[in-house]
Design a protein around this motif. Structure first.
Motif, mmCIF file in Angstrom:
data_model
loop_
_atom_site.group_PDB
_atom_site.id
_atom_site.type_symbol
_atom_site.label_atom_id
_atom_site.label_comp_id
_atom_site.label_asym_id
_atom_site.label_seq_id
_atom_site.Cartn_x
_atom_site.Cartn_y
_atom_site.Cartn_z
ATOM 1 N N ILE A 121 2.122 3.234 -8.905
ATOM 2 C CA ILE A 121 0.591 3.086 -8.663
ATOM 3 C C ILE A 121 0.187 1.952 -7.712
ATOM 4 O O ILE A 121 1.170 0.754 -8.090
ATOM 5 C CB ILE A 121 0.095 2.868 -10.161
ATOM 6 N N TYR A 122 -0.961 2.107 -6.721
ATOM 7 C CA TYR A 122 -1.164 1.263 -6.334
ATOM 8 C C TYR A 122 -3.051 1.806 -6.466
ATOM 9 O O TYR A 122 -3.579 2.247 -6.178
ATOM 10 C CB TYR A 122 -0.920 2.247 -4.741
ATOM 11 N N PHE A 123 -3.815 0.245 -6.541
ATOM 12 C CA PHE A 123 -5.213 0.178 -6.592
ATOM 13 C C PHE A 123 -5.639 -0.624 -5.004
ATOM 14 O O PHE A 123 -4.772 -1.714 -5.161
ATOM 15 C CB PHE A 123 -5.271 -0.702 -8.425
ATOM 16 N N LEU A 130 -3.110 -4.112 -6.483
ATOM 17 C CA LEU A 130 -2.254 -3.789 -7.805
ATOM 18 C C LEU A 130 -1.228 -2.215 -7.047
ATOM 19 O O LEU A 130 -1.829 -1.973 -7.149
ATOM 20 C CB LEU A 130 -2.364 -4.473 -8.675
ATOM 21 N N SER A 131 -0.093 -3.258 -6.865
ATOM 22 C CA SER A 131 0.782 -1.873 -6.811
ATOM 23 C C SER A 131 2.394 -2.497 -7.929
ATOM 24 O O SER A 131 2.495 -3.867 -8.165
ATOM 25 C CB SER A 131 1.561 -2.504 -5.259
ATOM 26 N N ILE A 132 2.914 -1.013 -9.132
ATOM 27 C CA ILE A 132 4.065 -1.249 -9.857
ATOM 28 C C ILE A 132 4.791 -0.023 -8.985
ATOM 29 O O ILE A 132 4.580 1.072 -8.821
ATOM 30 C CB ILE A 132 3.575 -0.555 -11.292
ATOM 31 N N LYS A 179 0.558 -1.427 0.037
ATOM 32 C CA LYS A 179 0.322 0.070 0.081
ATOM 33 C C LYS A 179 1.015 1.357 -0.091
ATOM 34 O O LYS A 179 2.122 1.183 0.519
ATOM 35 C CB LYS A 179 -0.656 -0.133 1.219
ATOM 36 N N PHE A 180 0.791 2.637 -0.280
ATOM 37 C CA PHE A 180 0.977 3.609 -0.306
ATOM 38 C C PHE A 180 0.443 4.705 0.961
ATOM 39 O O PHE A 180 -0.396 5.394 0.858
ATOM 40 C CB PHE A 180 0.982 4.543 -1.861
#
Length: 182
Positions: free
Chosen positions: A144-146, A156-158, A73-74
């Motif tokens: 990016i984090y979803f 999803l994290s990239i 997580k961000f």
């Protein structure tokens, strides 16, 4: 129309088509897809509890893709102390070298003043995502984090670390091509 003019038009049209034609490199998983620059290489990695991929940029930097329940997580924060607190801790003999302090600690903590990245929200493929970019290009993470992208609450994290300016621009552009498989 004379022959020279026809040749010029043909050359201009050909040049336009060649320069605007873009080769795409699709990173495809069973949960999502993303279009990446053609010269980036995908590496599939065996994750224990998630779908993991690594992409190597043209410059040899790594970008990590993680899809699963425990993807990063961000939600980074830095505790910020008042100057009076720091003085008190120093008087007690505590090491304060790695602590953040300011005249307005609550505001600076809430605004992420001491974080390395800026954060903002976007909607991609009807899913709200959180993007982070380094305050100084090449020093920090771009990603990016979803959260909860499916009915199983997978995330999803990239993330790429310390990317140069061109790679950062390319991955940010690629984020807009993310499609979730529902």
């Amino acid at each position: 129309m004379n022959v020279l003019k026809k040749i010029r038009i043909y050359l201009l049209a050909t040049l336009f088509i060649c320069c605007t034609k873009e080769s795409n490199n699709k990173a495809d998983s069973s949960h999502y897809s993303i279009i990446l620059p053609q010269d980036w290489k995908k590496i599939n990695v065996q994750g224990i509890d998630s779908d993991v991929q690594i992409v190597i940029t043209k410059n040899g930097d790594s970008i990590y893709f993680d899809f699963g329940k425990f993807s990063e997580k961000f939600d980074e924060t830095n505790k910020v102390f008042s100057i009076a607190q720091i003085k008190k801790y120093k008087a007690m003999g505590m090491d304060t070298d790695n602590l953040f302090f300011s005249n307005a600690p609550e505001i600076d903590q809430a605004q992420g003043t001491f974080l390395k990245e800026y954060y903002y929200y976007v909607t991609i493929d009807k899913v709200r995502g959180k993007i982070k970019v380094p305050k100084i290009i090449g020093k920090g993470e771009v990603g990016i984090y979803f959260d909860s992208v499916d009915n199983k609450n997978n995330r999803l994290s990239i993330i790429g670390k310390n990317l140069n300016e061109n790679d950062q621009k390319e991955i940010l552009k690629s984020f807009n091509t993310i499609k979730f498989k529902r």
